[in-house]
Design an enzyme around this catalytic site. Sequence first.
Site, PDB file in Angstrom:
ATOM      1  CE  LYS A 117     -10.792 -44.838 -10.924  1.00 10.28           C
ATOM      2  NZ  LYS A 117     -11.233 -44.032  -9.765  1.00 10.28           N
ATOM      3  CB  SER A 159     -13.807 -46.758 -13.956  1.00 13.18           C
ATOM      4  OG  SER A 159     -13.850 -46.739 -15.367  1.00 13.18           O
ATOM      5  CE1 TYR A 200      -9.765 -44.811 -15.924  1.00 10.05           C
ATOM      6  CE2 TYR A 200      -9.120 -43.580 -13.984  1.00 10.05           C
ATOM      7  CZ  TYR A 200     -10.111 -44.103 -14.802  1.00 10.05           C
ATOM      8  OH  TYR A 200     -11.433 -43.918 -14.486  1.00 10.05           O
TER       9      TYR A 200
HETATM   10  C1  WQD Z   1     -15.252 -41.802 -25.426  1.00 15.21           C
HETATM   11  C2  WQD Z   1     -15.368 -42.156 -26.907  1.00 15.21           C
HETATM   12  C3  WQD Z   1     -13.250 -42.533 -27.980  1.00 15.21           C
HETATM   13  C4  WQD Z   1     -11.845 -38.405 -27.559  1.00 15.21           C
HETATM   14  C5  WQD Z   1     -12.516 -43.110 -20.138  1.00 15.21           C
HETATM   15  C6  WQD Z   1     -12.148 -43.998 -18.976  1.00 15.21           C
HETATM   16  C7  WQD Z   1     -13.350 -44.188 -18.091  1.00 15.21           C
HETATM   17  C8  WQD Z   1     -13.857 -42.864 -17.612  1.00 15.21           C
HETATM   18  C9  WQD Z   1     -14.189 -41.985 -18.832  1.00 15.21           C
HETATM   19  C10 WQD Z   1     -12.711 -41.102 -16.392  1.00 15.21           C
HETATM   20  C11 WQD Z   1     -14.416 -43.270 -27.331  1.00 15.21           C
HETATM   21  C12 WQD Z   1     -13.948 -41.309 -28.563  1.00 15.21           C
HETATM   22  C13 WQD Z   1     -12.582 -39.577 -27.499  1.00 15.21           C
HETATM   23  C14 WQD Z   1     -11.618 -37.786 -28.815  1.00 15.21           C
HETATM   24  C15 WQD Z   1     -12.903 -39.530 -29.879  1.00 15.21           C
HETATM   25  N1  WQD Z   1     -12.891 -42.327 -16.723  1.00 15.21           N
HETATM   26  N2  WQD Z   1     -13.102 -40.112 -28.634  1.00 15.21           N
HETATM   27  N3  WQD Z   1     -12.158 -38.377 -29.938  1.00 15.21           N
HETATM   28  O1  WQD Z   1     -12.193 -43.771 -23.112  1.00 15.21           O
HETATM   29  O2  WQD Z   1     -14.711 -44.277 -23.030  1.00 15.21           O
HETATM   30  O3  WQD Z   1     -13.498 -43.746 -20.915  1.00 15.21           O
HETATM   31  O4  WQD Z   1     -13.017 -41.880 -19.643  1.00 15.21           O
HETATM   32  O5  WQD Z   1     -13.551 -40.258 -16.208  1.00 15.21           O
HETATM   33  O6  WQD Z   1     -12.960 -44.969 -16.971  1.00 15.21           O
HETATM   34  O7  WQD Z   1     -11.773 -45.267 -19.474  1.00 15.21           O
HETATM   35  O8  WQD Z   1     -13.869 -41.940 -22.602  1.00 15.21           O
HETATM   36  O9  WQD Z   1     -14.307 -39.689 -23.506  1.00 15.21           O
HETATM   37  O10 WQD Z   1     -11.984 -40.680 -23.763  1.00 15.21           O
HETATM   38  O11 WQD Z   1     -13.865 -41.581 -25.131  1.00 15.21           O
HETATM   39  O12 WQD Z   1     -13.372 -40.035 -30.920  1.00 15.21           O
HETATM   40  O13 WQD Z   1     -10.951 -36.730 -28.947  1.00 15.21           O
HETATM   41  O14 WQD Z   1     -15.004 -41.016 -27.683  1.00 15.21           O
HETATM   42  O15 WQD Z   1     -12.629 -43.297 -29.004  1.00 15.21           O
HETATM   43  O16 WQD Z   1     -15.079 -44.055 -28.320  1.00 15.21           O
HETATM   44  P1  WQD Z   1     -13.531 -43.515 -22.520  1.00 15.21           P
HETATM   45  P2  WQD Z   1     -13.452 -40.891 -23.729  1.00 15.21           P
END
Ligand code: WQD
Length: 337
Positions: free
Chosen positions: A153, A124, A149
Amino acid sequence: MNILVTGAAGFIGSHTCVSLIEAGHTVVAFDNFYNSKKNVISKIGKLTGSSLRFYEADMTDTASLDKIFMENKIDCVIHFAGYKAVGESVRIPLSYYYNNVYGTLCLLESMKKHGVKRIIFSSSATVYGKPASLPIKEDFPLGGVTNPYGRTKLMIEDILRDLWISDNSWSIILLRYFNPVGAHESGLLCEDPNGIPNNITPRILDVLFGKEQYITVFGDDYDTKDGTGVRDYIHVCDLAEGHVKAVDYACTRNGVCAVNLGTGVGYSVFELIKAFEAASGKEIPYKICPRRAGDIDACYADPSKALELFGWKAERGISDMCRDAYNARVILEREGR
Ligand code: WQD
């Protein structure tokens, strides 16, 4: 070739099984259904018109792993199985280290015992931590990971790098995914996590289908185009096709190499919400909330190495991702998910 897919009923695993079978490979698969549904396996069969050799198994159960390797001649393993919710990993870190790291050690030991030395690991972009600049290249420093998590990785990547140093006959590819979203165009496969979703796409879909009143936007004061977090969203089918290319590459040479699987384009939370509004024809209410612990401002890939090594690049755009994710959820809701 005969490919063993771990975590085959999961979001990326199931889409990759379809692409592998369509490319002519034979797929042997297992899953413990911790974060997936049993009917996904029959959906893979329905989409490909072929039966999947499937085992319900847990990767920490070494007897089950040995049985799979004794009953099947495996040429390469694609390793998806693992817990993947950032927030959950902070609450139950021991479960994440036990399942993800110890489980991978069990898998590698069984592979070694049965002479299977090709593995493609589902890593990731989180292993880069907060990147010093953008876009992110594979030789950027690793670390500064902000949650268990992500640390699992990085630990597994280090284990695999050390394994290759100890035995150069291994062929190891570390695929660093950015943000997988979307769904199979048939709508039969999609992201359908058990419990409360962690990632933004299933949470936006929960709003669109009346499960939640609004989407919480975690911060609008980041150093980005509109203040909200920027991420490299990549269609899950592009990701699956990238794995098929990686298998071909892994089977032609030994070594260990990391490869980004991203589009190279970053979209903000606001842009993603607008794309889902266009795909659904519905307005998506949101509320600006404080930043989520551990989030970074922006993250998107330099995808040139995947093109150079695999001849692969992402073909689908954000509107394809939102359209396919929305349509798949329509079907899921009709099934009474
Ligand atoms: C994306 C953006 C949040 C939820 C993680 C893991 C990565 C991969 C994908 C698993 C960010 C914003 C989110 C919400 C929001 N692993 N957000 N409101 O954190 O980039 O990556 O998931 O599949 O390894 O690190 O993904 O979708 O949680 O967040 O504003 O309710 O959306 O702040 O900017 P992330 P995410």
